[in-house]
Write a protein that holds these residues in place. Structure first.
Motif, short mmCIF file in Angstrom:
data_model
loop_
_atom_site.label_atom_id
_atom_site.label_comp_id
_atom_site.label_asym_id
_atom_site.label_seq_id
_atom_site.Cartn_x
_atom_site.Cartn_y
_atom_site.Cartn_z
N VAL A 18 114.98 -1.56 63.60
CA VAL A 18 114.09 -2.72 63.46
C VAL A 18 113.44 -3.04 64.80
CG1 VAL A 18 114.03 -5.20 63.01
CG2 VAL A 18 115.26 -3.68 61.46
N THR A 19 114.19 -3.03 65.85
CA THR A 19 113.66 -3.31 67.19
C THR A 19 112.58 -2.30 67.57
OG1 THR A 19 115.77 -4.27 67.84
CG2 THR A 19 114.26 -3.64 69.61
N ARG A 20 112.83 -1.02 67.29
CA ARG A 20 111.84 0.01 67.59
C ARG A 20 110.58 -0.16 66.74
NH1 ARG A 20 114.15 4.75 66.00
NH2 ARG A 20 116.23 3.91 65.74
N ALA A 21 110.73 -0.52 65.48
CA ALA A 21 109.57 -0.71 64.60
C ALA A 21 108.73 -1.89 65.08
CB ALA A 21 110.02 -0.93 63.17
N ILE A 22 109.37 -2.97 65.49
CA ILE A 22 108.65 -4.14 66.00
C ILE A 22 107.90 -3.77 67.28
CG2 ILE A 22 108.96 -6.42 67.05
CD1 ILE A 22 111.20 -6.90 64.99
N ALA A 23 108.53 -3.03 68.17
CA ALA A 23 107.89 -2.62 69.42
C ALA A 23 106.69 -1.72 69.13
CB ALA A 23 108.88 -1.91 70.32
N LYS A 24 106.84 -0.80 68.19
CA LYS A 24 105.74 0.10 67.85
C LYS A 24 104.56 -0.67 67.25
CE LYS A 24 104.65 4.11 65.00
NZ LYS A 24 105.13 5.04 63.99
N LEU A 25 104.84 -1.60 66.35
CA LEU A 25 103.77 -2.39 65.74
C LEU A 25 103.07 -3.29 66.76
CD1 LEU A 25 105.27 -3.45 62.30
CD2 LEU A 25 103.28 -1.99 62.70
N SER A 26 103.84 -3.83 67.70
CA SER A 26 103.23 -4.73 68.69
C SER A 26 102.32 -3.98 69.66
CB SER A 26 104.30 -5.49 69.46
OG SER A 26 105.04 -4.62 70.28
N GLU A 27 102.47 -2.65 69.74
CA GLU A 27 101.62 -1.83 70.62
C GLU A 27 100.45 -1.20 69.88
OE1 GLU A 27 104.35 0.94 72.28
OE2 GLU A 27 105.41 -0.58 73.44
N THR A 28 100.35 -1.45 68.58
CA THR A 28 99.27 -0.90 67.77
C THR A 28 97.94 -1.53 68.18
OG1 THR A 28 100.78 -0.61 65.91
CG2 THR A 28 98.44 -0.58 65.40
N PRO A 29 96.90 -0.72 68.41
CA PRO A 29 95.60 -1.30 68.77
C PRO A 29 95.03 -2.09 67.61
CG PRO A 29 95.49 1.11 68.63
CD PRO A 29 96.89 0.73 68.38
N VAL A 30 94.43 -3.22 67.93
CA VAL A 30 93.80 -4.09 66.93
C VAL A 30 92.37 -4.40 67.36
CG1 VAL A 30 95.94 -5.13 66.11
CG2 VAL A 30 94.79 -6.12 68.06
N PRO A 31 91.53 -4.83 66.43
CA PRO A 31 90.14 -5.15 66.77
C PRO A 31 90.06 -6.33 67.74
CG PRO A 31 90.42 -5.00 64.39
CD PRO A 31 91.78 -4.92 65.00
N ALA A 32 88.92 -6.46 68.37
CA ALA A 32 88.69 -7.57 69.30
C ALA A 32 88.86 -8.90 68.58
CB ALA A 32 87.29 -7.47 69.88
#
Length: 64
Positions: free
Chosen positions: A17-31
């Protein structure tokens, strides 16, 4: 007897779960969209985000 196995499984699950949260938080998002990792998941915030999630494929598929 199975206590050690259950404890090891809980540790592995918490790490996943910790790794999944870290990966999602680093996902690029639109401006204009802000991503923040929290203890319970990922928080997306931004102006008109609910409407933008319908029209923007990058937001619609966030987390896949």
């Amino acid at each position: 007897m199975l206590d050690k196995l259950a404890k090891a499984g809980d540790i592995i699950a918490a790490d996943a779960v910790t790794r999944a949260i870290a990966k999602l938080s680093e996902t690029p998002v639109p401006a204009g969209v802000h991503v923040e990792a929290t203890e319970g998941g990922v928080l997306l915030s931004g102006r008109h985000l609910r409407r933008r999630m319908l029209g923007d494929p990058q937001l619609r598929n966030f987390g896949k």
